[in-house]
Scaffold this active site. Structure first.
Site, short mmCIF file in Angstrom:
data_model
loop_
_atom_site.label_atom_id
_atom_site.label_comp_id
_atom_site.label_asym_id
_atom_site.label_seq_id
_atom_site.Cartn_x
_atom_site.Cartn_y
_atom_site.Cartn_z
N LYS A 162 -4.29 9.60 -9.18
CA LYS A 162 -2.94 9.36 -8.68
C LYS A 162 -2.28 10.70 -8.44
O LYS A 162 -2.24 11.57 -9.34
CB LYS A 162 -2.14 8.54 -9.70
CG LYS A 162 -2.57 7.08 -9.75
CD LYS A 162 -2.31 6.41 -8.42
CE LYS A 162 -2.41 4.91 -8.51
NZ LYS A 162 -2.26 4.27 -7.19
N ASP A 191 -4.73 9.15 -4.35
CA ASP A 191 -3.81 8.11 -3.88
C ASP A 191 -2.38 8.55 -4.18
O ASP A 191 -2.01 8.73 -5.34
CB ASP A 191 -4.12 6.79 -4.62
CG ASP A 191 -3.20 5.65 -4.18
OD1 ASP A 191 -2.37 5.85 -3.25
OD2 ASP A 191 -3.32 4.55 -4.75
N GLU A 217 -5.48 8.34 0.11
CA GLU A 217 -4.85 7.02 0.27
C GLU A 217 -3.32 7.15 0.28
O GLU A 217 -2.75 7.79 -0.60
CB GLU A 217 -5.30 6.14 -0.91
CG GLU A 217 -4.73 4.73 -0.91
CD GLU A 217 -5.43 3.85 -1.96
OE1 GLU A 217 -6.67 3.91 -2.07
OE2 GLU A 217 -4.73 3.12 -2.68
N ASP A 242 -3.07 1.41 2.08
CA ASP A 242 -3.06 0.46 0.96
C ASP A 242 -1.84 -0.44 1.12
O ASP A 242 -1.89 -1.45 1.82
CB ASP A 242 -3.08 1.22 -0.38
CG ASP A 242 -2.96 0.30 -1.59
OD1 ASP A 242 -3.09 -0.93 -1.42
OD2 ASP A 242 -2.72 0.79 -2.71
N LYS A 266 -7.32 -5.66 -1.39
CA LYS A 266 -6.98 -6.10 -2.75
C LYS A 266 -6.88 -7.62 -2.76
O LYS A 266 -5.98 -8.20 -2.13
CB LYS A 266 -5.65 -5.48 -3.18
CG LYS A 266 -5.71 -3.97 -3.34
CD LYS A 266 -4.40 -3.41 -3.86
CE LYS A 266 -4.52 -1.94 -4.18
NZ LYS A 266 -3.24 -1.34 -4.60
N GLN A 294 -4.88 -3.80 -7.95
CA GLN A 294 -3.42 -3.92 -8.01
C GLN A 294 -2.97 -3.94 -9.48
O GLN A 294 -2.06 -4.66 -9.84
CB GLN A 294 -2.96 -5.17 -7.25
CG GLN A 294 -1.53 -5.04 -6.77
CD GLN A 294 -1.29 -5.83 -5.51
OE1 GLN A 294 -1.88 -5.54 -4.48
NE2 GLN A 294 -0.43 -6.82 -5.57
C1 MUC Z 1 -2.82 1.60 -5.96
O1 MUC Z 1 -3.88 1.68 -5.39
O2 MUC Z 1 -1.82 1.98 -5.39
C2 MUC Z 1 -0.32 0.96 -7.86
C3 MUC Z 1 0.62 0.05 -7.51
C4 MUC Z 1 -0.02 -1.10 -7.05
O3 MUC Z 1 0.46 -2.15 -6.62
O4 MUC Z 1 -1.36 -0.89 -7.10
C5 MUC Z 1 -1.60 0.32 -7.77
C6 MUC Z 1 -2.79 1.05 -7.37
MG MG Z 2 -3.00 2.70 -3.59
#
Ligand code: MUC
Ligand code: MG
Length: 369
Positions: A162, A191, A217, A242, A266, A294
């Site tokens: 992240k 991401d 991402e 995403d 997702k 998610q």
């Molecule tokens: C992601 O990939 O962003 C963070 C918030 C969400 O809804 O999923 C995560 C992971």
């Molecule tokens: Mg994401």
């Protein structure tokens, strides 16, 4: 076989360690367990994870959308009529996890009725996926220690880091420390959850040019229309949409406009039916996919791997299947196990979600617990 009822059970399970990222943080899994019953007594199960900071859904809104908008029109329909069920739900814009949980629970009923795993019904490609672990915000040393723990205990060697903090130096330091401490045997990608501007994103990518990142991402918002297109043009790796690509229509817009060239699928927000559409769109357009997370519990993770293992192109990259490891407990009778960096589907009819009644009684929020 008709749908006879849809049950919605809100539950809360604390995380042992909160997950923090640019657009929010999660301390407790506040999800809704959805059970679809057929008139011959088959029960299909899925979960809807509320993500208020991203999609605006809360536990309360998920229960209300299913019970007041969807169930009154879906109960009585044939379980095989998924298109008809979606035509009811898709009148409503939004509520993605509510719709998806209903969709997946219906697929679970169908799998059980036919005596087939859902993975076999969807595509039957394989029976497991390589696992990618998502590393939330912390100081570099803590993120490195978590990655080492995941590698040493579970054999995980792919990490989604992240990023999106300001200034971006801390994120760059984390990625550098991960590469230096864990070596070349791991895969790293980032991401940003829209945390950077397009120019910050490119400066950060340039600062990490020697780290062999494999994906970038949602580094900046898709609404930075020209800036995002400029960024994607300059990005040395596939740029994954995403939260900007949550429907088949959004996927088309993102890919055709040059705002992304890869897509995170997702099941928590597109179920099995719309995930399938998105996957086939991406396959047809030559866009890479990654099975995203998610921040799913074990129920949601089983849904993700059931879908991801069903198709070849979803197995080309590791799926994000491990964040349930940070939860203090879960609802499955038989907990998921990641072995040698892989997670398997369950070789039983349906998705294979068997809920422990005592655990559900302990964590449900709707019966005075
Ligand atoms: C992601 O990939 O962003 C963070 C918030 C969400 O809804 O999923 C995560 C992971
Ligand atoms: Mg994401």
């Amino acid at each position: 076989m008709k749908i006879s009822s849809i049950e919605t059970i809100p539950f809360a399970i604390p995380y042992t360690k909160p997950l923090r990222f640019a657009s929010g943080e999660v301390h407790t899994a506040q999800h809704v367990l959805v059970r679809v019953r057929s008139d011959d007594g088959i029960v299909g199960v899925a979960e809807a994870p509320a993500r208020p900071f991203t999609y605006g859904e809360t536990q309360e809104s998920i229960v209300a959308a299913i019970q007041t908008l969807f169930a009154p029109r879906i109960v009585g329909m044939d379980v095989m009529d998924r298109e008809a069920v979606h035509s009811v739900m898709d009148r409503t814009v939004g509520n993605p996890t509510a719709k998806s949980a209903v969709d997946m629970a219906i697929w679970d009923v169908i799998g059980k009725a036919l005596g087939q795993p859902v993975t076999a019904l969807l595509g039957g490609y394989t029976d497991s996926m390589k696992v990618s672990h998502m590393l939330g915000f912390a100081e570099p040393a803590k993120m490195v220690a978590e990655a080492e723990r995941m590698r040493d205990i579970y054999g995980i060697t792919t990490f989604k880091v992240k990023v999106g903090r300001k200034p971006f130096k801390l994120d760059v330091d984390v990625c550098r420390a991960l590469r230096e401490e864990l070596g070349d045997g791991i895969e790293l990608y980032v991401d940003g959850n829209r945390g950077w501007t397009p120019s910050e994103s490119l400066r950060a990518l340039n600062a990490m040019a020697d780290l062999d990142l494999t994906l970038a991402e949602e580094l900046c918002p898709a609404d930075d229309v020209l800036g995002r297109k400029w960024l994607v043009n300059h990005c040395p790796v596939p740029f994954v949409a995403d939260e900007s690509a949550t429907t088949p229509g959004e996927v088309t817009r993102e890919l055709l406009s040059g705002a992304a060239n890869a897509v995170s699928i997702k099941t928590a927000r597109t179920g099995f039916s719309h995930s399938q559409r998105i996957l086939f769109q991406c396959d047809g357009m030559g866009a890479e996919v990654v099975m995203g997370n998610q921040i799913d519990g074990q129920v949601g993770t089983l849904c993700t791997v059931a879908f991801g293992a069903a198709f070849k192109s979803t197995t080309l990259r590791a799926g994000e299947l491990s964040n349930f490891l940070d939860m203090s407990d879960d609802l499955l009778t038989e907990p998921l196990e990641i072995v040698a960096g892989r997670l398997s589907t369950r070789q039983v009819p349906g998705i294979g979600i068997d809920i422990d009644p005592e655990k559900l009684a302990r964590y449900r929020l709707d019966q005075g617990n």
